[in-house]
Design an enzyme around this catalytic site. Structure first.
Site, PDB file in Angstrom:
ATOM      1  N   ASP A 407      46.167  42.207  52.957  1.00 26.31           N
ATOM      2  CA  ASP A 407      45.460  42.673  51.771  1.00 26.31           C
ATOM      3  C   ASP A 407      45.163  41.464  50.905  1.00 26.31           C
ATOM      4  OD1 ASP A 407      44.394  44.300  49.829  1.00 26.31           O
ATOM      5  OD2 ASP A 407      46.320  44.718  48.894  1.00 26.31           O
ATOM      6  N   LYS A 408      44.134  41.563  50.101  1.00 24.99           N
ATOM      7  CA  LYS A 408      43.813  40.431  49.218  1.00 24.99           C
ATOM      8  C   LYS A 408      44.677  40.452  47.953  1.00 24.99           C
ATOM      9  CE  LYS A 408      40.251  40.460  46.476  1.00 24.99           C
ATOM     10  NZ  LYS A 408      40.892  40.181  45.163  1.00 24.99           N
ATOM     11  N   ARG A 626      36.656  40.358  39.550  1.00 26.51           N
ATOM     12  CA  ARG A 626      36.700  41.784  39.882  1.00 26.51           C
ATOM     13  C   ARG A 626      35.967  42.561  38.799  1.00 26.51           C
ATOM     14  NH1 ARG A 626      41.310  43.222  43.210  1.00 26.51           N
ATOM     15  NH2 ARG A 626      41.569  45.127  41.994  1.00 26.51           N
TER      16      ARG A 626
END
Length: 1094
Positions: A407-408, A626
């Site tokens: 996962d990042k 994000r």
């Protein structure tokens, strides 16, 4: 009747309902019409065996192995027919292997039993008969009310009833279940949230209706029916109400919950993998090679049987005068005689299948697991925990990793979000020192100015936005701008599930928050770090979230307290990719605030600066930020009534609840007015670029899975080194249909074939991935295997193939004994060859061998490629060792035959050697050669290696002298009496032993020299580099101090040629001028290591 019988026998289990009914505190109806459902107890069972099934189950698993099953058949054959060797020769090694393996597996399962007993015996408190009773975890029943204190682990899956907080909420962490370290907020229904004492809980009359157990950690559907004053109140239950077994209570003093799933029906237990025995790639390869040996064995037995009958076609050899047949033998069936002879030869040659190979591998795995636990590099000092090996069956797979899925967020990044930029009504802003700065010319320039939007906390004294004299907005536009920003940050501070730290809310009488705290004193907790960062940013801008309860949210706007009634939370889900809240403002107006990915918000907007915001979001994503979009909708009373009714119906449904909720959410979250977008930064972990680069150089392909926007994901991949600038980036995104996806995959496959680049990277989004895996899985996997990055064992060569050289002389000997099935070796030697004489050197080698120093391995990850993909057990390696075994066998046999074949006495008294002496000579040469060959393969020498290597040879000589020097009363024959003494009394024999051993190993040494000089592997190059370099601090490297003697220089040259190294030669000192690099030139970063770091 027949159906009932089948149900009682377990062949046709009765139909199980899709839901279960749980009476809280097990208060069942008293009308006598209710039949209680049967639920399992709360025991957790991670073990594989019990006392009763250990022997049959373990034997069944062991005899699934090719070698074990084969030796069982051979043992049974030896018991049934007259064979040339004793059944002990097969039975004892088989018993030894089965016993050792059973002890190892039994010990590991015993550890699992201890762990289960510790968990099942943990003390817990349950509410029974109006009081709090202490009991053990295994005694919890479905329907029990359980009390959990702060930092305790939930012993079953519980529906939250109440907590010490007034609003009935609590915080938990599920790190042991899904790896998420963020705190998650769970809430109780209002009717039970007020029940804070055991006495009040004892008055609760309620029923929980929920789905049957399933493994999905994030899915739960149910409802609670509470009876109050003869009235039934129905409340929906979802994942926010369920506390999972294995999760831990945080920042909450205590909670009460009712057990709905227990024991092996909890979600944690349902996610357990099967406890069936795992088989590694190494073991699968060994099984394949053993089948090849089995074919060789059967071929030898058939050839020997045919040649025997061909030879006996002559009458003088069929029934010689010294071996007359009995009448029964003359009259027996030729077919039965042929089968009997074939089985006898099969028994004679059966040791070509190395049964001890499995016990060596099992012991290496078992003891190797202790080495993992002792590794200080894997020790976590803060928690005082070492690496724990739950099962040793797959130890060697650690050296065969080809793909890493990660996962990042929280893995590549720190999962610590920082608010950086935002877009409000089409204007882009950046936060600098707690102030929002809009884009534009600088104030000092002649062309204009940079409009500084002051923090809202400063607007108490500055009613207008700060700007220079060259840029002045009208009062009307300033007021409108403030309203836009006010609404944007109110949406940010209200549309979330953030909670305030309980430490700061203790003792508050008017609610679970403290409104007189300054923003800097508030500590927020959230399941999503994005939400926490955004709420903190809004607080810095003057819109401060103070706290929330089940029905209320409070914020301070420029110091003024405002209380909003929380009507509904539309929870985030991965399909919608957004969340919403419906609130009622102090003025009575009702608003829907929505937050989510731009792909889920912008298509549902009918107003606002959509196109400008879309451009800003793309710009944020290119920076690796994000992004989330914010929107709102003002609701009329009639619209809200319809929404409220439909939400209640969907949330209380037990069948198809998820589909009904999705339809209602889609109905509500439409006709939105876009407010803007936010951009937060998630910093990369330390040394993540170096780690990914090392994995790539080791040939390990990294797949990064993230829910981020496409541009954000690519930007982060580039910044962390997952993608690099010279990589050809392929894209599989925005695919709408199966045919379109298939065509794009074919184009990508052609590009990979046609493009002359070394590395490719693949970007794939969720929709396209679903299409690719649904209809075109093979084509998709072919593309992925050719990409070194996708955004979305040490096991020595098959040393036991030396068993070929053990049994091949037995086959050759039959040509000289008329295929009479006479054995070449004594039965005791046959039995102990693999158990005692040659087992320890290979076991110690597998445990202690270091081809390369660990420090060098870390700095040269390309060396990992030499052992990846099971290269050490390739078919090429297997054939080499097999041919080597055959060549050694020919040298053993014919070397001994040429020595003793002529009628010449090699003893001083004129006596001749017999067949047992001949077989013992072959066996002696074989034991010495095999052991010394193992020594030649050893690179890292310790005192343990020396002890077992030379000790094995000494043990063989001592045992043979002892075994042949005493008349054993329990032995059926005394064939070996004084044989070994006579053999060693001849000087010619000693010379022959040395000559044959040197001849065998000379061929190996010559091959090693030529291979290392002409075609060295990366590992061999690194060994030579270690030997030639002047670095003197690394463990086990071939380094010598200055001033070495000429003899030492010659020895060093020989060790360099055969690649050996001794830790006794290591001098732990550095020279400041020593050239040492953290990586070789195949890695992008190249930097000198300071000598002080050693």
């Amino acid at each position: 009747m027949w159906r009932w019988v089948r149900q009682q026998l377990g062949f046709d289990p009765p139909h199980q309902s899709d839901t279960r009914t749980i009476y809280i505190a097990n208060r069942f109806p008293q009308n006598g019409l209710y039949t209680p459902q049967k639920f399992i107890d709360n025991r957790i069972i991670s073990s594989k065996y019990t006392v009763w099934n250990f022997v049959p189950k373990n034997l069944f698993e062991q005899f699934r192995r090719v070698a074990n099953f084969y030796f069982l058949i051979i043992f049974l054959v030896q018991l049934m027919i007259d064979t040339p060797t004793s059944p002990i020769t097969s039975g004892l090694p088989l018993f030894f292997v089965i016993t050792v393996t059973a002890i190892k597996q039994g010990y590991e399962d015993w550890l699992r039993h201890n762990s289960d007993n510790e968990v099942n015996g943990a003390p817990v408190y349950v509410v029974r008969s109006g009081g709090l009773v202490k009991t053990r975890s295994k005694n919890i029943r479905v329907g029990d009310i359980v009390r959990i204190a702060k930092d305790e682990i939930f012993p079953a899956d519980l529906v939250l009833l109440s907590s010490d907080r007034l609003d009935g909420s609590c915080h938990i962490t599920t790190a042991s279940l899904d790896g998420e370290t963020n705190l998650k907020t769970h809430v109780a229904v209002p009717e039970t949230a007020v029940l804070h004492t055991v006495a009040s809980l004892d008055t609760l009359v309620a029923v929980v209706e929920c789905q049957q157990p399933e493994a999905d950690l994030y899915r739960f559907m149910g409802r609670m029916i509470i009876t109050q004053q003869m009235e039934e109140i129905v409340r929906p239950l979802g994942p926010e109400s369920l506390l999972l077994r294995g999760a831990r209570l945080k920042n909450t003093k205590e909670i009460f919950g009712v057990a709905v799933y227990t024991g092996m029906e909890t979600k944690m237990a349902l996610n357990y993998k099967s406890k069936s025995q795992k088989r590694s790639a190494v073991e699968k390869s060994m099984n394949t090679f053993l089948i090849i040996y089995l074919i060789i064995l059967i071929s030898e037995a058939i050839i020997s049987t045919i040649l025997k009958y061909t030879w006996q076609a002559e009458e003088k050899w069929d029934e010689p005068w010294y071996n007359q047949k009995t009448e029964h033998q003359r009259n027996s069936s030729k077919i039965l005689r042929f089968i009997s002879d074939f089985l006898a030869f099969l028994v004679l040659y059966n040791f070509i299948i190395p049964i001890s190979l499995y016990v060596t591998v099992e012991m290496q795995k078992f003891l190797g697991s202790f080495f993992i636990g002792w590794d200080l590099d894997l020790y976590h000092e803060e928690s005082d925990q070492k690496a724990q090996v739950n099962t040793s069956d797959l130890n060697e797979e650690l050296g065969q990793v080809e793909y890493v899925f990660t996962d990042k967020t929280g893995t590549l990044t720190e999962n610590e979000m920082q608010f950086r930029e935002c877009s409000i009504n089409g204007i882009k802003y950046q936060e600098i020192n707690g102030r929002l700065v809009s884009e534009g010319p600088t104030p000092d320039s002649a062309e204009g100015s940079l409009s500084y939007l002051s923090s809202f906390s400063h607007l108490n004294n500055l009613p207008h936005i700060t700007s220079s004299s060259s840029f002045r907005a009208s009062p009307e536009s300033e007021t409108e701008l403030i309203k836009e920003h006010d609404l944007f940050f109110k949406a940010v501070s209200l549309c979330h599930t953030v909670q305030i730290s309980n430490v700061q809310t203790d003792g508050i009488g008017d609610g679970p928050w403290q409104s007189n705290l300054a923003p800097s004193q508030l500590e927020y907790y959230a399941s999503s770090p994005d939400e926490k960062a955004l709420v903190e940013a809004a607080a810095r801008m003057g819109i401060v979230f103070i706290g929330s309860s089940e029905e209320t949210m409070e914020v301070k706007t420029l110091g003024k307290l405002e209380r909003y009634k929380l009507l509904h939370i539309l929870e985030f889900d991965s399909d919608r990719r957004r969340m919403s809240v419906i609130v009622q403002a102090p003025s009575g107006e009702k608003f829907l605030f929505a937050k989510g990915a731009e792909s889920s918000i912008l298509p549902n907007c009918i107003g606002g600066e959509v196109e400008k915001t879309r451009i800003h979001v793309d710009e944020f994503a290119l920076k690796g930020l994000r992004t989330l979009c914010m929107a709102y909708r003002q609701l009329t009373s009639k619209e809200y009534e319809v929404m409220d009714r439909r939400l209640f119906e969907a949330r209380t449904a037990l069948q198809q609840r998820e589909e009904k909720l999705a339809n209602v959410f889609q109905f509500i979250e439409k006709d939105l007015i876009l407010l803007g977008a936010t951009a937060v930064e998630d910093r990369l972990q330390d040394k993540v670029r170096e780690t990914i680069e090392a994995l790539r150089m080791a040939g390990i392909k990294v797949w990064v899975l993230t829910g981020d926007k496409h541009e954000t994901a690519v930007s982060v991949s580039l910044s962390c080194g997952h993608f690099h600038r010279t990589m050809n980036i392929l894209e599989l995104i925005n695919q709408k249909s199966d045919s379109e996806c298939a065509e794009q995959l074919r184009q990508l496959a052609r590009r990979i074939t046609e493009d002359h680049v070394i590395q490719h990277g693949l970007v794939v989004d969720g929709t396209s991935l679903s299409l690719a895996l649904r209809e075109h899985e093979k084509l998709f996997m072919d593309v992925c295997r050719n990409c070194s990055a996708v955004l979305c064992c040490r096991m020595a060569p098959l040393q036991k193939a030396k068993n070929v050289c053990f049994i091949t002389p037995q086959f050759l000997y039959q040509f000289y004994c008329l295929f009479s099935q006479q054995t070449l070796y004594d039965s005791v030697y046959l039995t102990l060859y693999n158990i005692c004489f040659t087992s320890l050197p290979i076991l110690i080698y597998s445990l202690l061998e270091q081809h390369i120093d660990p420090h060098v391995l870390q700095n040269k990850p390309t060396l990992y490629r030499d052992i990846s993909k099971n290269r050490q057990l390739s078919i090429k390696t297997f054939l080499y060792w097999t041919i080597l075994g055959f060549s050694h066998a020919f040298i053993f046999f014919f070397g001994s035959y040429f020595l003793m074949g002529n009628d010449i006495s090699l003893l001083g008294n004129g006596q001749m050697f017999g067949n047992w002496t001949f077989g013992t000579l072959v066996f002696t040469v074989m034991v010495i050669t095999v052991t010394v060959k193992m020594a030649l393969e050893t690179h890292f020498w310790t005192w343990i290696n020396h002890f077992v290597t030379w000790g094995s040879i000494i043990f063989y000589f001592v045992f043979s002298l002892f075994y042949g020097g005493i008349l054993w009363p329990f032995s059926g024959s005394q064939n070996m009496y004084f044989v070994f003494f006579q053999l060693l009394s001849s000087g010619s024999v000693w010379f022959a032993i040395i000559l044959m051993v040197v001849t065998c190993l000379f061929l190996d040494i010559v091959k090693k020299v030529f291979d290392r000089q002409l075609h060295p592997t990366n590992t061999e190059k690194a060994q030579l580099t270690e030997t030639n370099s002047s670095i003197k601090c690394l463990d086990s490297m071939c380094c010598f101090s200055e001033g070495e003697t000429a003899c030492a220089s010659v020895g060093r040259m020989l060790e360099r040629v055969i690649g050996r190294c001794s830790p006794t030669h290591v001098s732990r000192s550095w020279s400041a001028s020593d050239p040492f690099y953290t990586n070789d030139r195949s890695i992008l970063t190249l930097s000198t290591m300071d000598s002080s770091t050693c």
